[in-house]
Design an enzyme around this catalytic site. Structure first.
Site, PDB file in Angstrom:
ATOM      1  N   SER A  66      75.629 -14.775 -32.953  1.00 45.98           N
ATOM      2  CA  SER A  66      75.992 -13.373 -33.147  1.00 45.98           C
ATOM      3  C   SER A  66      77.058 -13.095 -34.122  1.00 45.98           C
ATOM      4  O   SER A  66      77.250 -11.883 -34.515  1.00 45.98           O
ATOM      5  CB  SER A  66      76.431 -12.902 -31.751  1.00 45.98           C
ATOM      6  OG  SER A  66      75.453 -12.945 -30.723  1.00 45.98           O
TER       7      SER A  66
ATOM      8  N   CYS B 120      73.675  -8.172 -24.717  1.00 43.25           N
ATOM      9  CA  CYS B 120      74.301  -8.060 -25.853  1.00 43.25           C
ATOM     10  C   CYS B 120      73.078  -7.394 -27.017  1.00 43.25           C
ATOM     11  O   CYS B 120      72.785  -6.318 -26.697  1.00 43.25           O
ATOM     12  CB  CYS B 120      74.695  -9.211 -26.487  1.00 43.25           C
ATOM     13  SG  CYS B 120      75.689  -9.127 -27.986  1.00 43.25           S
ATOM     14  N   PHE B 121      72.602  -7.943 -27.861  1.00 41.83           N
ATOM     15  CA  PHE B 121      71.631  -7.474 -28.578  1.00 41.83           C
ATOM     16  C   PHE B 121      70.139  -7.046 -27.748  1.00 41.83           C
ATOM     17  O   PHE B 121      69.554  -6.171 -28.368  1.00 41.83           O
ATOM     18  CB  PHE B 121      71.149  -8.284 -29.972  1.00 41.83           C
ATOM     19  CG  PHE B 121      70.616  -8.007 -31.039  1.00 41.83           C
ATOM     20  CD1 PHE B 121      71.242  -7.289 -31.940  1.00 41.83           C
ATOM     21  CD2 PHE B 121      69.210  -7.824 -31.010  1.00 41.83           C
ATOM     22  CE1 PHE B 121      70.664  -6.731 -33.314  1.00 41.83           C
ATOM     23  CE2 PHE B 121      68.428  -7.198 -32.379  1.00 41.83           C
ATOM     24  CZ  PHE B 121      69.373  -6.874 -33.324  1.00 41.83           C
TER      25      PHE B 121
ATOM     26  N   GLY C 204      72.511 -11.465 -30.350  1.00 46.75           N
ATOM     27  CA  GLY C 204      72.158 -11.905 -31.664  1.00 46.75           C
ATOM     28  C   GLY C 204      72.942 -10.924 -32.559  1.00 46.75           C
ATOM     29  O   GLY C 204      73.648  -9.886 -32.286  1.00 46.75           O
TER      30      GLY C 204
ATOM     31  N   GLY D 255      79.304  -5.122 -32.532  1.00 43.65           N
ATOM     32  CA  GLY D 255      79.670  -4.254 -33.356  1.00 43.65           C
ATOM     33  C   GLY D 255      78.909  -2.949 -33.205  1.00 43.65           C
ATOM     34  O   GLY D 255      79.256  -1.868 -34.085  1.00 43.65           O
ATOM     35  N   PHE D 256      77.674  -3.003 -32.615  1.00 42.10           N
ATOM     36  CA  PHE D 256      77.014  -1.791 -32.348  1.00 42.10           C
ATOM     37  C   PHE D 256      76.646  -1.677 -31.037  1.00 42.10           C
ATOM     38  O   PHE D 256      77.005  -2.421 -29.940  1.00 42.10           O
ATOM     39  CB  PHE D 256      75.575  -2.082 -32.958  1.00 42.10           C
ATOM     40  CG  PHE D 256      75.492  -1.998 -34.454  1.00 42.10           C
ATOM     41  CD1 PHE D 256      75.134  -1.027 -35.242  1.00 42.10           C
ATOM     42  CD2 PHE D 256      75.698  -3.485 -35.162  1.00 42.10           C
ATOM     43  CE1 PHE D 256      75.189  -1.060 -36.714  1.00 42.10           C
ATOM     44  CE2 PHE D 256      75.918  -3.534 -36.348  1.00 42.10           C
ATOM     45  CZ  PHE D 256      75.457  -2.384 -37.396  1.00 42.10           C
TER      46      PHE D 256
ATOM     47  N   HIS E  31      78.437 -10.785 -22.345  1.00 42.75           N
ATOM     48  CA  HIS E  31      77.846 -12.350 -22.256  1.00 42.75           C
ATOM     49  C   HIS E  31      78.103 -13.031 -20.951  1.00 42.75           C
ATOM     50  O   HIS E  31      79.283 -13.362 -20.672  1.00 42.75           O
ATOM     51  CB  HIS E  31      78.475 -13.262 -23.318  1.00 42.75           C
ATOM     52  CG  HIS E  31      78.221 -12.752 -24.817  1.00 42.75           C
ATOM     53  ND1 HIS E  31      77.365 -13.981 -25.569  1.00 42.75           N
ATOM     54  CD2 HIS E  31      77.939 -11.979 -25.576  1.00 42.75           C
ATOM     55  CE1 HIS E  31      77.068 -13.306 -26.712  1.00 42.75           C
ATOM     56  NE2 HIS E  31      77.392 -11.830 -26.484  1.00 42.75           N
TER      57      HIS E  31
ATOM     58  N   GLU F 253      76.994 -15.526 -19.488  1.00 36.93           N
ATOM     59  CA  GLU F 253      77.056 -16.962 -19.420  1.00 36.93           C
ATOM     60  C   GLU F 253      78.179 -17.615 -19.765  1.00 36.93           C
ATOM     61  O   GLU F 253      78.466 -18.918 -19.248  1.00 36.93           O
ATOM     62  CB  GLU F 253      75.945 -17.686 -20.635  1.00 36.93           C
ATOM     63  CG  GLU F 253      76.734 -17.582 -21.995  1.00 36.93           C
ATOM     64  CD  GLU F 253      77.016 -16.409 -22.571  1.00 36.93           C
ATOM     65  OE1 GLU F 253      77.868 -16.281 -23.521  1.00 36.93           O
ATOM     66  OE2 GLU F 253      76.229 -15.483 -22.594  1.00 36.93           O
TER      67      GLU F 253
ATOM     68  N   GLN G  20      70.782  -3.724 -26.648  1.00 40.72           N
ATOM     69  CA  GLN G  20      70.383  -2.654 -27.510  1.00 40.72           C
ATOM     70  C   GLN G  20      68.693  -2.621 -27.854  1.00 40.72           C
ATOM     71  O   GLN G  20      68.314  -1.294 -28.202  1.00 40.72           O
ATOM     72  CB  GLN G  20      71.153  -2.848 -28.898  1.00 40.72           C
ATOM     73  CG  GLN G  20      72.568  -2.636 -28.842  1.00 40.72           C
ATOM     74  CD  GLN G  20      73.307  -3.795 -29.770  1.00 40.72           C
ATOM     75  OE1 GLN G  20      72.659  -4.193 -30.597  1.00 40.72           O
ATOM     76  NE2 GLN G  20      74.668  -3.778 -29.555  1.00 40.72           N
TER      77      GLN G  20
END
Length: 379
Positions: A54, A263-264, A235, A307-308, A353, A355, A267
């Protein structure tokens, strides 16, 4: 690019696109590098940070002043290489002190060609990024040093993060399988958008056989293994570029297969449901980010790197093409969407995250929630 010598005092300079500069010494490889300047508030776990896909094309500023004291080993990496494009520390350890250490952090950065800088006032740099926002940056050392105006212009011509299609650069080239630990209970297709090694391990510990697919895999390829659930990983880059993963998510929602994203992947699910995404001013990175799970009211301390964020209303249930959905987790520092839950199809996601590599274990229950979805009745 040449490699640094341990203990060498090669001058280096960090140059931000707004013209501010910080001078220090080369750390790791000597040469030049470009990326997006971001800061991580983690006090430990630097090896996991460095190897997290990431962080692809990002120059990571460590807010913890003393870095490298536990050295580097071959057990803790979260992928097969270092992904950060540059590394910024204040006081690097002169000598690691840990029974698991196999080499120094400086040696590892140099061996993998990662240009870094030490001796920087990382507190001042972090305050600058908090006020001005994440921005393009370059690190220059050795023969790469030039007059500062010329370096600033070079930084300004480097690619930015908005619109960056990076998930396709970090995904696995071929499918691989992480077997279940003990008795196999479920089969999960994991879409690798930059997956960390620990993530499929956490699922394997729960009796899940994980098939990790390239992000470019087709829906037919994924369903050829007859998955009980589909997972979308973390990611890098701009989620607005992830059209193919979004279409995969929609195909999973159409089939009502349990879906879990982090995370990604959060999104990607957000886009699949019809929500937009946007770039945060300076993002969330570190292992001490507070999030509230609105389902239980519990506050979790989480590990994050993004960052998004998803643009969704915080306090209402929204009708989507796949039924009702709501924001299930929210960041307590700035009210950023930290998780989504579908109410009419078996799907949920979080922005952080769970994990815990590195990081707290507060959110480990989310893997159990995924198991519960796969155990539940199918419509």
């Amino acid at each position: 690019m040449t490699l640094s010598t341990q203990g060498a005092r090669v001058p280096a300079v960090l140059v931000l696109e707004d013209g501010r500069t910080f001078r220090g010494r080369a750390y790791g490889a000597v040469g030049e590098t470009f990326g997006e300047a971001v800061f991580s508030t983690g006090m430990t776990g630097y090896q996991e940070t460095l190897t997290d896909p990431s962080y692809h094309r990002q120059v990571v500023v460590m807010t913890a002043p003393h870095v490298g004291n536990t050295g580097v080993n071959d057990e803790d990496p979260e992928s097969g290489r270092i992904w950060v494009s540059g590394y910024v520390v204040r006081d690097p350890a002169r000598k690691p002190s840990n029974w698991r250490a196999q080499r120094t952090l400086d040696e590892e950065l140099a061996a993998q060609g990662v240009v870094g800088i030490s001796g920087v006032d990382t507190r001042a740099l972090t305050r600058h990024l908090r006020e001005r926002g994440a921005m393009r940056v370059g690190i220059f050392s050795g023969t790469a040093l030039e007059e500062e105006p010329a370096l600033v212009e070079r930084v300004r011509t480097a690619p930015g993060m908005k619109g960056a299609d990076l998930w396709s650069e970090v995904t696995t080239k071929q499918t691989y399988v992480v077997p279940a630990v003990g008795t196999k209970r479920f089969t999960v297709a994991a879409i690798d958008l930059g997956i960390k090694t620990m993530t499929p391990r956490r699922m394997a510990e729960r009796g899940i056989e994980v098939h990790v697919f390239p992000a470019t895999a087709s829906l037919e390829e994924i369903y050829a293994i007859e998955p009980d659930g589909v997972f979308f990983s973390n990611g890098p880059g701009d989620p607005a570029t992830a059209d193919h993963p979004m279409e995969l998510a929609r195909g999973v929602l159409d089939r009502r297969t349990p879906l879990f994203g982090i995370c990604f992947g959060n999104q990607v699910l957000g886009r699949a449901l019809g929500f937009g995404t946007y770039k945060l001013k300076y993002g969330h990175r570190g292992i001490n980010q507070p999030v509230q799970d609105r389902t239980t009211g519990k506050v979790e301390i989480t590990a994050q790197n993004h960052g998004f964020a998803v643009d969704a209303p915080l306090d209402e249930v929204v009708d989507t093409p796949y039924g009702r959905a709501r924001v299930a987790h929210v960041g307590l520092n700035d009210n950023v969407v930290e998780g989504l839950e579908c109410l009419d199809v078996p799907a949920f996601s979080v922005q952080y995250h769970p994990e815990a590599a590195a990081g707290p274990h507060d959110a480990a229950y989310l893997f159990d929630r995924f198991v519960s979805l796969m155990e539940g009745p199918r419509a």
